[in-house]
Design a protein around this motif. Structure first.
Motif, short mmCIF file in Angstrom:
data_model
loop_
_atom_site.label_atom_id
_atom_site.label_comp_id
_atom_site.label_asym_id
_atom_site.label_seq_id
_atom_site.Cartn_x
_atom_site.Cartn_y
_atom_site.Cartn_z
N HIS A 1 -7.83 -1.38 -4.55
CA HIS A 1 -7.64 -2.88 -4.44
C HIS A 1 -7.41 -3.80 -5.78
CE1 HIS A 1 -12.57 -3.90 -5.01
NE2 HIS A 1 -11.82 -4.49 -5.80
N ALA B 1 -12.88 -3.43 2.25
CA ALA B 1 -11.97 -3.06 2.65
C ALA B 1 -11.70 -4.67 3.27
CB ALA B 1 -11.56 -1.98 2.79
N MET C 1 -12.68 -7.94 1.14
CA MET C 1 -11.62 -8.17 0.86
C MET C 1 -10.23 -9.12 1.34
SD MET C 1 -11.71 -7.47 -2.89
CE MET C 1 -9.82 -7.45 -3.28
N TRP D 1 -5.12 -0.83 3.60
CA TRP D 1 -6.62 -0.03 2.57
C TRP D 1 -6.92 -0.38 4.47
CZ3 TRP D 1 -10.39 -2.72 -1.22
CH2 TRP D 1 -11.18 -2.91 -1.71
N ASP E 1 -8.08 2.96 -4.84
CA ASP E 1 -8.52 2.28 -5.84
C ASP E 1 -7.36 1.48 -6.27
OD1 ASP E 1 -10.71 3.05 -6.62
OD2 ASP E 1 -10.39 5.06 -7.48
#
Length: 122
Positions: free
Chosen positions: A53, A85, A88, A75, A50
Motif C-alpha cells: 500500500h 486494493a 488503489m 496486492w 501494508d
C-alpha cells in the motif's frame, strides 16, 4: 536509522516506520529511499500488504507509474476481494493514463509549434 544500519541490520519494524516517515517527505530523494526500504520489506515478507500500500503511494508520488501498477497487481493477487486494493489499482491506472495523456498533448503542441516555426522560415 542510519546508526542502526551501521551497527547491525535494523529491525523490520523500525525500517517500516522509517520508510513510512520518508514516504511523507516532500523531497524526491527521501521518497526514493522509502521506496527502496519498502521493496526490501516486501521481499522478506514483513507486513506485505501494508508495505505494498505505501509502496504504491510512494511510487505514485515520484511518478513511477509502472512500478506502482506492478505493486497494485501483486496486492490484488494477494487479496482479490480487498476493496482498497481494487481502488488503489484504479487510481494507479487512472493517474498513469491521465499523465500520459497530458504528456502526449504537450508533445503534440510542441511538435505543432516547431512545424509552424519551420514553415514560417520558408
Amino acid at each position: 536509522y542510519n546508526q542502526q544500519v551501521a551497527k547491525e541490520e535494523p529491525s523490520p519494524k523500525f525500517q517500516w516506520e522509517f520508510a513510512c516517515t520518508l514516504a511523507c517527505s516532500p523531497r524526491y530523494a527521501d521518497v526514493r529511499e522509502a521506496v527502496e526500504l519498502l521493496e526490501e520489506l516486501v521481499e522478506v515478507g514483513f507486513r506485505r500488504v501494508d508495505c505494498l500500500h505505501h509502496l504504491i503511494l510512494a511510487n505514485l508520488k515520484i511518478g513511477q507509474y509502472a512500478k506502482a501498477k506492478d505493486n497494485a497487481d501483486v496486492w490484488l493477487h494477494l487479496e482479490p476481494d480487498n476493496g482498497v486494493a481494487r481502488m488503489m489499482y484504479s487510481v494507479v491506472v487512472e493517474r498513469a493514463s491521465h499523465d500520459g495523456w497530458i504528456a502526449w498533448c504537450g508533445f503534440a503542441l510542441l511538435a505543432t509549434g516547431l512545424i509552424t516555426a519551420w514553415l514560417r522560415r520558408k
